[in-house]
Design a protein around this motif. Structure first.
Motif, PDB file in Angstrom:
ATOM      1  N   GLN A  16      27.089   2.117  -7.147  1.00  0.00           N
ATOM      2  CA  GLN A  16      27.945   1.014  -7.284  1.00  0.00           C
ATOM      3  C   GLN A  16      28.567   1.557  -8.221  1.00  0.00           C
ATOM      4  O   GLN A  16      28.000   1.786  -9.442  1.00  0.00           O
ATOM      5  N   PHE A  17      30.316   1.706  -8.429  1.00  0.00           N
ATOM      6  CA  PHE A  17      31.007   1.567  -8.792  1.00  0.00           C
ATOM      7  C   PHE A  17      31.801   0.468  -9.185  1.00  0.00           C
ATOM      8  O   PHE A  17      33.047   0.235  -8.883  1.00  0.00           O
ATOM      9  N   GLY A  18      31.336  -0.800 -10.704  1.00  0.00           N
ATOM     10  CA  GLY A  18      31.908  -1.171 -10.858  1.00  0.00           C
ATOM     11  C   GLY A  18      31.877  -2.296  -9.390  1.00  0.00           C
ATOM     12  O   GLY A  18      30.554  -2.313  -8.919  1.00  0.00           O
ATOM     13  N   GLY A  19      33.159  -2.834  -9.103  1.00  0.00           N
ATOM     14  CA  GLY A  19      33.263  -3.394  -7.447  1.00  0.00           C
ATOM     15  C   GLY A  19      33.401  -2.557  -6.293  1.00  0.00           C
ATOM     16  O   GLY A  19      32.689  -3.445  -5.783  1.00  0.00           O
ATOM     17  N   LEU A  20      33.229  -1.750  -6.467  1.00  0.00           N
ATOM     18  CA  LEU A  20      33.041  -1.188  -5.315  1.00  0.00           C
ATOM     19  C   LEU A  20      31.458  -0.630  -5.151  1.00  0.00           C
ATOM     20  O   LEU A  20      31.182   0.351  -6.359  1.00  0.00           O
ATOM     21  N   LYS A  21      31.470  -0.390  -3.710  1.00  0.00           N
ATOM     22  CA  LYS A  21      29.859   0.508  -3.086  1.00  0.00           C
ATOM     23  C   LYS A  21      30.404   1.074  -2.692  1.00  0.00           C
ATOM     24  O   LYS A  21      30.534   1.810  -1.845  1.00  0.00           O
ATOM     25  N   ALA A  22      30.427   2.642  -3.086  1.00  0.00           N
ATOM     26  CA  ALA A  22      30.781   4.285  -2.458  1.00  0.00           C
ATOM     27  C   ALA A  22      30.061   3.833  -1.676  1.00  0.00           C
ATOM     28  O   ALA A  22      29.921   5.074  -0.734  1.00  0.00           O
ATOM     29  N   LEU A  23      28.211   4.063  -1.750  1.00  0.00           N
ATOM     30  CA  LEU A  23      27.356   4.278  -0.912  1.00  0.00           C
ATOM     31  C   LEU A  23      26.797   2.813  -0.464  1.00  0.00           C
ATOM     32  O   LEU A  23      26.863   2.190  -1.548  1.00  0.00           O
ATOM     33  N   PRO A  41      35.683   9.945   6.506  1.00  0.00           N
ATOM     34  CA  PRO A  41      37.417  10.134   5.911  1.00  0.00           C
ATOM     35  C   PRO A  41      36.910  10.104   4.820  1.00  0.00           C
ATOM     36  O   PRO A  41      35.858  10.141   4.085  1.00  0.00           O
ATOM     37  N   ASN A  42      38.280  10.505   3.833  1.00  0.00           N
ATOM     38  CA  ASN A  42      37.957  10.342   2.596  1.00  0.00           C
ATOM     39  C   ASN A  42      37.464   9.162   1.988  1.00  0.00           C
ATOM     40  O   ASN A  42      37.916   8.206   2.629  1.00  0.00           O
ATOM     41  N   GLY A  43      36.822   9.258   1.058  1.00  0.00           N
ATOM     42  CA  GLY A  43      36.546   8.267   0.923  1.00  0.00           C
ATOM     43  C   GLY A  43      34.862   7.721   0.998  1.00  0.00           C
ATOM     44  O   GLY A  43      34.876   6.909   0.189  1.00  0.00           O
ATOM     45  N   ALA A  44      34.919   7.913   1.561  1.00  0.00           N
ATOM     46  CA  ALA A  44      33.636   7.678   2.386  1.00  0.00           C
ATOM     47  C   ALA A  44      32.200   7.383   1.750  1.00  0.00           C
ATOM     48  O   ALA A  44      31.359   6.839   1.343  1.00  0.00           O
ATOM     49  N   GLY A  45      31.844   8.327   0.865  1.00  0.00           N
ATOM     50  CA  GLY A  45      30.961   8.277   0.113  1.00  0.00           C
ATOM     51  C   GLY A  45      30.407   9.798   0.019  1.00  0.00           C
ATOM     52  O   GLY A  45      29.004  10.099  -0.498  1.00  0.00           O
ATOM     53  N   LYS A  46      31.022  10.715   0.248  1.00  0.00           N
ATOM     54  CA  LYS A  46      30.166  12.368   0.458  1.00  0.00           C
ATOM     55  C   LYS A  46      29.459  13.279  -0.948  1.00  0.00           C
ATOM     56  O   LYS A  46      28.389  13.280  -1.301  1.00  0.00           O
ATOM     57  N   THR A  47      30.850  12.508  -1.912  1.00  0.00           N
ATOM     58  CA  THR A  47      30.780  13.833  -2.778  1.00  0.00           C
ATOM     59  C   THR A  47      30.210  12.883  -4.147  1.00  0.00           C
ATOM     60  O   THR A  47      29.292  13.793  -4.392  1.00  0.00           O
ATOM     61  N   THR A  48      30.085  11.530  -3.571  1.00  0.00           N
ATOM     62  CA  THR A  48      29.081  10.613  -4.598  1.00  0.00           C
ATOM     63  C   THR A  48      27.591  10.850  -4.015  1.00  0.00           C
ATOM     64  O   THR A  48      27.017  10.669  -5.483  1.00  0.00           O
ATOM     65  N   LEU A  49      27.614  10.937  -2.419  1.00  0.00           N
ATOM     66  CA  LEU A  49      25.801  11.547  -2.765  1.00  0.00           C
ATOM     67  C   LEU A  49      25.803  12.673  -2.828  1.00  0.00           C
ATOM     68  O   LEU A  49      24.494  13.104  -3.495  1.00  0.00           O
ATOM     69  N   PHE A  88      30.679  22.763  -5.739  1.00  0.00           N
ATOM     70  CA  PHE A  88      31.831  21.926  -6.197  1.00  0.00           C
ATOM     71  C   PHE A  88      32.775  21.912  -5.333  1.00  0.00           C
ATOM     72  O   PHE A  88      33.610  22.832  -4.987  1.00  0.00           O
ATOM     73  N   GLN A  89      33.820  20.970  -4.808  1.00  0.00           N
ATOM     74  CA  GLN A  89      34.678  20.871  -3.869  1.00  0.00           C
ATOM     75  C   GLN A  89      35.810  21.704  -4.411  1.00  0.00           C
ATOM     76  O   GLN A  89      36.652  22.485  -3.672  1.00  0.00           O
ATOM     77  N   VAL A  90      36.082  21.614  -5.792  1.00  0.00           N
ATOM     78  CA  VAL A  90      36.933  21.765  -6.869  1.00  0.00           C
ATOM     79  C   VAL A  90      36.407  23.187  -7.215  1.00  0.00           C
ATOM     80  O   VAL A  90      35.279  22.480  -8.313  1.00  0.00           O
ATOM     81  N   GLU A 207      31.192  18.438   5.261  1.00  0.00           N
ATOM     82  CA  GLU A 207      33.060  19.631   6.120  1.00  0.00           C
ATOM     83  C   GLU A 207      33.699  18.135   6.450  1.00  0.00           C
ATOM     84  O   GLU A 207      33.417  17.443   7.765  1.00  0.00           O
ATOM     85  N   HIS A 208      34.820  18.813   6.578  1.00  0.00           N
ATOM     86  CA  HIS A 208      35.691  17.804   7.317  1.00  0.00           C
ATOM     87  C   HIS A 208      36.785  18.467   8.909  1.00  0.00           C
ATOM     88  O   HIS A 208      36.620  17.881   9.930  1.00  0.00           O
ATOM     89  N   ASN A 209      36.690  20.104   8.374  1.00  0.00           N
ATOM     90  CA  ASN A 209      36.779  20.361   9.516  1.00  0.00           C
ATOM     91  C   ASN A 209      35.780  20.567  10.940  1.00  0.00           C
ATOM     92  O   ASN A 209      34.563  21.209  10.674  1.00  0.00           O
TER      93      ASN A 209
HETATM   94  N1  LIG Z   1      32.680   8.293 -10.448  1.00  0.00           N
HETATM   95  C1  LIG Z   1      33.431   7.421 -10.014  1.00  0.00           C
HETATM   96  N2  LIG Z   1      33.993   6.176 -11.142  1.00  0.00           N
HETATM   97  C2  LIG Z   1      34.502   5.146  -9.656  1.00  0.00           C
HETATM   98  N3  LIG Z   1      34.553   5.274  -8.283  1.00  0.00           N
HETATM   99  C3  LIG Z   1      34.461   6.576  -7.563  1.00  0.00           C
HETATM  100  C4  LIG Z   1      34.123   7.723  -8.445  1.00  0.00           C
HETATM  101  N4  LIG Z   1      33.276   8.335  -7.931  1.00  0.00           N
HETATM  102  C5  LIG Z   1      34.184   8.520  -6.571  1.00  0.00           C
HETATM  103  N5  LIG Z   1      34.470   6.696  -6.547  1.00  0.00           N
HETATM  104  C6  LIG Z   1      34.305   6.116  -5.489  1.00  0.00           C
HETATM  105  O1  LIG Z   1      34.106   5.839  -4.579  1.00  0.00           O
HETATM  106  C7  LIG Z   1      34.620   5.960  -3.168  1.00  0.00           C
HETATM  107  C8  LIG Z   1      34.050   7.464  -2.869  1.00  0.00           C
HETATM  108  O2  LIG Z   1      34.186   8.694  -3.080  1.00  0.00           O
HETATM  109  P1  LIG Z   1      33.810  10.115  -2.918  1.00  0.00           P
HETATM  110  O3  LIG Z   1      34.595  11.195  -3.310  1.00  0.00           O
HETATM  111  O4  LIG Z   1      32.395   9.932  -3.292  1.00  0.00           O
HETATM  112  O5  LIG Z   1      34.357  10.071  -0.878  1.00  0.00           O
HETATM  113  P2  LIG Z   1      34.155  11.430  -0.387  1.00  0.00           P
HETATM  114  O6  LIG Z   1      34.333  11.441   0.906  1.00  0.00           O
HETATM  115  O7  LIG Z   1      33.552  12.873  -1.119  1.00  0.00           O
HETATM  116  O8  LIG Z   1      36.164  11.683   0.004  1.00  0.00           O
HETATM  117  P3  LIG Z   1      36.498  13.341  -0.225  1.00  0.00           P
HETATM  118  O9  LIG Z   1      36.738  13.176   1.646  1.00  0.00           O
HETATM  119  O10 LIG Z   1      38.283  12.226   0.072  1.00  0.00           O
HETATM  120  O11 LIG Z   1      36.004  13.681  -1.203  1.00  0.00           O
HETATM  121  C9  LIG Z   1      35.587   5.864  -3.113  1.00  0.00           C
HETATM  122  O12 LIG Z   1      36.134   5.029  -3.440  1.00  0.00           O
HETATM  123  C10 LIG Z   1      36.143   6.798  -4.880  1.00  0.00           C
HETATM  124  O13 LIG Z   1      37.664   6.734  -5.349  1.00  0.00           O
END
Ligand SMILES: Nc1ncnc2c1ncn2[C@@H]1O[C@H](COP(=O)(O)OP(=O)(O)OP(=O)(O)O)[C@@H](O)[C@H]1O
Length: 253
Positions: A16-23, A41-49, A88-90, A207-209
């Motif tokens: 949970q990031f504040g009000g957002l459930k990233a995973l 898709p972008n923002g799905a939560g992959k990097t957070t995992l 890392f992605q970058v 991976e997106h591709n």
């Molecule tokens: N440190 C953070 N604080 C607040 N929100 C975050 C944080 N890190 C990620 N998020 C949010 O959590 C969600 C998931 O982000 P994440 O980077 O895990 O997605 P992703 O699947 O890796 O996307 P992408 O393919 O664009 O890299 C997004 O809405 C992102 O804005």
């Protein structure tokens, strides 16, 4: 690779990031010796995992197990020493250090307590031998004395992998290592990933591709809005209706 022993497992991973459930309650399991794909898709939560697996973030709920042991919320350096490497992605090498020095720093963490000691002592024979082997394996040996910042992107990605290999991991997490690369760079990097896997390294790729995922992975998990929506062979998931709608779009439908 017929081995089905589990190396890494996540149970109910929620962030949970504040009000957002990233995973939201992600369960996954990676087998020893496999290349497991995570797509979405972008923002799905992959990097957070990845950040949770590698200790950069703590999950709000859920547990991560590595080789059967609960490693939830271990610090990144401890996880690296245990055998979980990541990129890392970058890309983020030490830009003014040479390729060799970049890998030396990563190797040295195992031998010495902190980076300053590493800089004084990395000429240690054991470290140099290991660095040479890693640089040869990743195709970076001829660039070893160049500053990391002067490498083309394809080689910077290799350097990220080289650094991840420094502590002799049993699993590495590759976060979009192929993005932005040319066709030939992609082919070469795929070759490296497959070679590392054939030598026994377990690998998780974000991976997106999809063609790359289909070539590398036997099993894939798809996440969307923080939830797992499909898991199976790449062919199964690209034919899954929910996945097509959520992520792949008309191209695959
Ligand atoms: N440190 C953070 N604080 C607040 N929100 C975050 C944080 N890190 C990620 N998020 C949010 O959590 C969600 C998931 O982000 P994440 O980077 O895990 O997605 P992703 O699947 O890796 O996307 P992408 O393919 O664009 O890299 C997004 O809405 C992102 O804005």
């Amino acid at each position: 690779m017929g081995n089905s022993k589990e190396i890494l497992k996540g149970v109910g991973i929620t962030k949970q990031f504040g009000g957002l459930k990233a995973l939201d309650g992600i369960d996954f399991s990676t087998k020893e010796g496999e290349i497991f794909g995570i797509v979405g898709p972008n923002g799905a939560g992959k990097t957070t995992l990845f950040n949770i697996i590698s200790g950069v973030l703590k999950p709000s709920r859920g547990k991560i197990f590595f080789k059967g042991n609960d490693i939830t919320s271990f610090k990144p350096h401890k996880l690296a020493r245990l055998g979980i490497g990541r990129t890392f992605q970058v890309v983020r090498p030490f830009r003014s250090l040479t390729v060799l020095e970049n890998v030396a720093v990563a190797c040295g963490v195992e031998f010495y307590s902190n980076v300053l000691v590493v800089f004084r002592k990395w000429h240690n024979k054991n470290i140099l031998k290991r660095i040479d082997a890693i640089l040869k394996k990743t195709g970076l040996y001829e660039f070893r004395d160049r500053p990391a910042s002067q490498l083309p992107l394809g080689f910077q990605r290799r350097l990220e992998i080289a650094r991840a290999l420094a502590l002799n991991p049993s699993i590495i997490l590759l976060d979009e290592s192929f993005s932005g690369l040319s066709f030939s760079e992609i082919d070469e990097l795929k070759g490296l990933v497959l070679e590392l896997n054939q030598e026994g390294l377990s690998i998780i790729v974000i991976e997106h591709n999809m063609p790359i995922v289909m070539e590398l992975c036997k099993r894939v998990m798809v996440i969307n809005h923080g939830k797992k929506i499909a898991e199976g062979s790449p062919v199964d998931v690209v034919n899954n209706k929910e996945v097509i709608e959520a992520y792949l779009g008309r191209k695959y439908s």
